[in-house]
Design a protein around this motif. Sequence first.
Motif, PDB file in Angstrom:
ATOM      1  N   PRO A   1       0.831  -1.211   0.000  1.00 38.41           N
ATOM      2  CA  PRO A   1       0.000   0.000   0.000  1.00 38.41           C
ATOM      3  C   PRO A   1       0.860   1.254   0.000  1.00 38.41           C
TER       4      PRO A   1
ATOM      5  N   ARG B   1      -0.394   6.863   1.744  1.00 34.55           N
ATOM      6  CA  ARG B   1      -1.717   7.268   2.236  1.00 34.55           C
ATOM      7  C   ARG B   1      -2.606   6.075   2.550  1.00 34.55           C
TER       8      ARG B   1
ATOM      9  N   GLU C   1      -3.451   3.857   0.180  1.00 30.63           N
ATOM     10  CA  GLU C   1      -4.177   3.469  -1.020  1.00 30.63           C
ATOM     11  C   GLU C   1      -3.740   2.088  -1.486  1.00 30.63           C
ATOM     12  N   PRO C   2      -4.675   1.262  -1.992  1.00 38.52           N
ATOM     13  CA  PRO C   2      -4.322  -0.107  -2.409  1.00 38.52           C
ATOM     14  C   PRO C   2      -3.487  -0.078  -3.684  1.00 38.52           C
TER      15      PRO C   2
ATOM     16  N   ARG D   1      -2.296  -0.324  -7.418  1.00 37.51           N
ATOM     17  CA  ARG D   1      -2.945  -0.095  -8.701  1.00 37.51           C
ATOM     18  C   ARG D   1      -1.899  -0.205  -9.808  1.00 37.51           C
TER      19      ARG D   1
ATOM     20  N   ARG E   1      -0.744   4.214   7.945  1.00 39.23           N
ATOM     21  CA  ARG E   1      -1.179   5.246   8.901  1.00 39.23           C
ATOM     22  C   ARG E   1      -0.385   5.194  10.189  1.00 39.23           C
TER      23      ARG E   1
END
Length: 909
Positions: free
Chosen positions: A141, A144, A146-147, A149, A573
């Motif tokens: 990840p 941030r 986000e997964p 991509r 996080r």
Amino acid sequence: MEWLLGSLGAIGFAHPWLLAALLVLPVLVWLLRVTPPAPRLLAFPAVRLLLDLPRRDETAARTPWWLLALRILAAALVIIGLARPVLNAGGAGSGAGPLLLVVDDGWPSGEAWSQRVAALETALDRAERASRPVLLLTTAPGDRGEPPRVSAAMPAQEMRERIAALRPRPWAPDRAAASRAVAELGRAAQGLSVLWVADGLSHGNDDASRLGAALAALGPLTVLTPPPAALPVVLAAPVSEPGRIVARLATLPAPAEREIAVLARTADGRTLDRASARLAPGATSAEVPIALPPELRNRLAALVVEGSANAAAVALLDERWRRRPVGLIAGSAETADQPLLGELYFLDRALSPFTELRRGTVRELLARDIAVIVLSDVDTLTEAERTLLGRWIEEGGVLVRFAGPRLAQRPDPLLPVTLRGGDRQLGGALSWQQPAALAPFPETSPFAGLPVPSEVRVTRQVLAEPSVALAQRTWARLADGTPLVTGEQRGRGALVLFHVTANTEWSSLPLSGLFLQMLQRIVQLSTGVGAAPGEAILAPYETLDGFGRLSPPPPFAAGLSAAGIARETPSPRHPPGFYGPEAARVALNLGPSVGALRPFGPMPPGAALRTLDAEAAERDLRPLLLGLALLLVLADLLISLWLRGLLRPVPAARAAASVALALVLASSPARAQLQPMAMANETRLAYVVTGTSAVDDVSRAGLVGLTDFVNRRSAANLGEPVGVRPGEDDLSFFPLLYWPMTPDQPNPDAAAVAALNDFMRQGGIILLDTRDAGSGQGMNPGGEQQLRRLTRGLSIPPLAPVPADHVLARAFYLLTDFPGRYVGGQVWVQRDQDRANDSVSPVIIGGHDWAAAWAVDAQGRNPYATVPGGARQRLLAYRFGLNLVMYALTGNYKGDQVHVPVLLERLGQ
């Protein structure tokens, strides 16, 4: 077809169209056939001699075939070189159609990261030559959260910037999300070829197999995994035990035995200790105990696997390893705090400056996390309280008990030794003629190395029943041999008994500074406790990056609650690192959440599985070919000058022969004879090579630092220090030899013993450093035994502690102590009455680890802490080193100065 695209076997061309210039070579053959005739140089004769010269018609000569071949070869090399041939051009990433690069950039990828980037750049080179678009998928990840991509397709040149910006992340990859991203791509595009640079581990339930199957469905799949030597090592949660910290290692099984070392470091990156463990073939875990003196243990900030570069190989140590609350309970609560008389008065003033004190009953104290409980003359413990205390000790607590009239009359089972009934006092049945003094502490005692003040006296004590284990459990004793402090390790904790009271009723010990030092040592035996859990949010203070280095937290890192940080798994996080204010930091480590390591899952049939080190890197042959062409052109120039008569062969041959002879002489064994000349031209310090690289590196760094200090502070001009092997190297060039003791160092052979004896006999000085701080508490416990073993056969004179008026104490600076990295212990020199070698001691023996105190790294910093005196102690260590060098260079010169007043008086008469 592949050959038409410009590849020939394992060699490809970046600009294959330039090879068409080879068709011009026949034209070059025709142009280069003729060589202009070389002019003939004649001295101008008299006119009458011109009549005798015959006339000859000169014709042009043909170019020799070998010179023509040389020129054609040079031209061909230039043409082929400009076409940019590349060796190993047909490996992973080659083919037609778009190329998908899949990169595992989670925490394990920090190992061998440069090899991973090199493999990606090689794949981009191949895609650029074939004009193939490139897509990128990273499995971890983002910052941030986000997964993963799949990026848009782009030219290889643009993809280079994204590859250069990649960095390993300090959390696990999400291959399940990567599989979903691949499934979305598979519905939109087909015919891809895939290169997966994997980390070699499975991070979920068969996650590698599922992602591999999804990638194989897109097209040909090549998987690059790290070699066994680059697989990660994980540090699980360390365990705190009395007197040591145990680092727990986890790794994948290896086919051969290997050694893994753990470094204990301070907050500023200095290494306090290095401990290692050997893993047998197939082993997956190991424990590495690290024993440090209390002063050093309080400075610990992290445990790091040596040579590793991932966030799971670092275990950060927070305030839980330093915060040790102490509970106080007195037998008589009414008078416990009475000034100068109360049972807790001296304990409160001794412990309050460096720890948190609490009061209450046994149950009240155990209801909260607590490290140490002190019972002062308490004889009212119930069976339930003893059971609770016993369980608490097994889990890492330290119970300290002080004797008194109550405990002497009614001892209970919660003691390290069995007590006799009654007590021993002045004027009693078991009495002294005078108050008893303290004896030096045993080497195995936690108090070893503490100075024993002569003014401390004991007038009364409780006695222990004689037993086989009494000597082992005695931590301090009186001058007559009776125990003063006894202790026993139970589980992870310890049980300690002072055989005197905590006030001045039975002894003057509470009035001395030794009392404070003994309590500090005992508190350090306990396991630290964390702050009370709460809902306060702890902001990130410093976090680990993917290589395991502390740095400022990323902008998207969020705070954690104090109550939930122990259950948190590192993520974007909440990356691993320190949370909370500097004075009360809490560590979030990645290692404990990794769990057992599992090898890479099976790949689908047809997938090519390779290792990073087996993947042959591409090699651009253009510089080599153009360089050869340049050499041929130079050779052609020289040959042309020779054919024209402009180059005289005999002088040129002589010059070439001279150059060749010089090169041969420079590389011949005769060059080894120049080394002694270099040693003789400059004074240098030397150290004995032990064969242990870590110790030898410290010795060299230490002598480099001492050499720099001597050159700056004195008129001496020392050269760079060198390592020597007695018996093999000539020692006569060195005035001083530093010899550290190591457990793995082999015994000197007969040649080495003879060389060392001759070195001392000729005036050299050997500094023998056992590195055990004089008490077995330093970096090399057992140094005294190693000293006896390694010096067997050496002609060492009778020794004595350095007297206050010895030349070594005033050769340059006036010194009263000779500290190194550690203080304490004796420094030994030759006895004064032995007048051999003009009263200069051939050996100096100590255990202060001087080289570590002198050492400097490449940036000029001191990498090893000096304890307990810090910068002041390091300065004194340097001053001792300068005195030592002056002593080695000038002998007893300073000793002769004591006679100067007498000599001047006699001269005056």
